[in-house]
Write a protein that holds these residues in place. Structure first.
Motif, PDB file in Angstrom:
ATOM      1  N   GLN A  87      11.955  10.761  -2.347  1.00 56.58           N
ATOM      2  CA  GLN A  87      11.736   9.373  -2.757  1.00 56.58           C
ATOM      3  C   GLN A  87      10.520   8.779  -2.036  1.00 56.58           C
ATOM      4  N   THR A  88      10.389   9.030  -0.739  1.00 57.34           N
ATOM      5  CA  THR A  88       9.261   8.517   0.032  1.00 57.34           C
ATOM      6  C   THR A  88       7.951   9.131  -0.445  1.00 57.34           C
ATOM      7  N   THR A  91       7.030   7.542  -3.735  1.00 56.98           N
ATOM      8  CA  THR A  91       6.519   6.187  -3.496  1.00 56.98           C
ATOM      9  C   THR A  91       5.051   6.233  -3.091  1.00 56.98           C
ATOM     10  N   ALA A  94       2.994   6.989  -6.113  1.00 58.92           N
ATOM     11  CA  ALA A  94       2.901   5.813  -6.979  1.00 58.92           C
ATOM     12  C   ALA A  94       1.825   4.838  -6.505  1.00 58.92           C
ATOM     13  N   LYS A  95       1.473   4.902  -5.234  1.00 60.53           N
ATOM     14  CA  LYS A  95       0.431   4.019  -4.682  1.00 60.53           C
ATOM     15  C   LYS A  95      -0.967   4.592  -4.911  1.00 60.53           C
TER      16      LYS A  95
END
Length: 186
Positions: A87-88, A91, A94-95
């Motif tokens: 998940q990290t 994330t 996604a940035k």
């Protein structure tokens, strides 16, 4: 020369470990639950290792925390499966990063954000003392310093405490000191 005999293993079904001989309790010395880097090599990882690669390696080797070092062998911080999870990584992607660009250094806990026990104090403490102090932090790992010699002496892990105390904690769960505290104290 001695004439040694070999035996069949068909009736043997278990392997012993040090915990089978050393009974650790809450009143045991805190040094019983600490991984001493004078006796065991520290598990380290380079800060420029891709996060996905580091996660795969840690899962494969059943390691939950590594000390992060730079190419120049400088202590940078720690990385654990708590920070290093899919998940990290997603994330970070996604940035705007590519998966291979997300590095351990992007997700690690910086050395400036860490707290540690002093080895000299730990030598005079009990397991219960350690669990009580760390329960409030909700950590899974805590480093131990040798302040006199200015180096990291070892690490304390909640999963090691649970194993040595023979606590009924699922080793695949995200065991924290808080969880260990709750199991111990009902």
């Amino acid at each position: 020369m001695k004439n040694l005999q070999l035996f069949d293993l068909d009736l043997i079904d278990n392997i012993i470990s040090p915990e089978d001989f050393n009974q650790t309790s809450l009143m045991s010395p805190a040094t019983d639950i600490f991984t001493d880097f004078k006796k065991h090599k520290a598990l380290i990882i380079e800060d420029e290792t891709p996060a996905g690669e580091a996660l795969k390696l840690m899962v494969k080797t059943h390691v939950r925390m590594k000390i992060v070092m730079s190419k120049d062998n400088d202590f940078m911080g720690i990385i654990s499966t708590k920070e290093l999870n899919e998940q990290t990584i997603v994330t970070a992607i996604a940035k705007g990063s590519e998966r291979h660009e997300v590095l351990v250094s992007d997700l690690m806990v910086l050395r400036s954000d860490l707290h540690a026990f002093d080895f000299n104090e730990l030598e005079n403490a009990t397991v219960n003392d350690v669990v009580n102090v760390l329960e409030n932090y909700g950590l899974r790992h805590c480093l131990v310093l040798d302040r006199e010699h200015h180096h990291i002496r070892g690490v304390i892990s909640s999963s090691d405490i649970a194993r040595k105390l023979h606590l009924p904690i699922d080793i695949y769960s995200k065991t924290s000191f808080s969880h260990v505290f709750k199991v111990i104290h009902g």
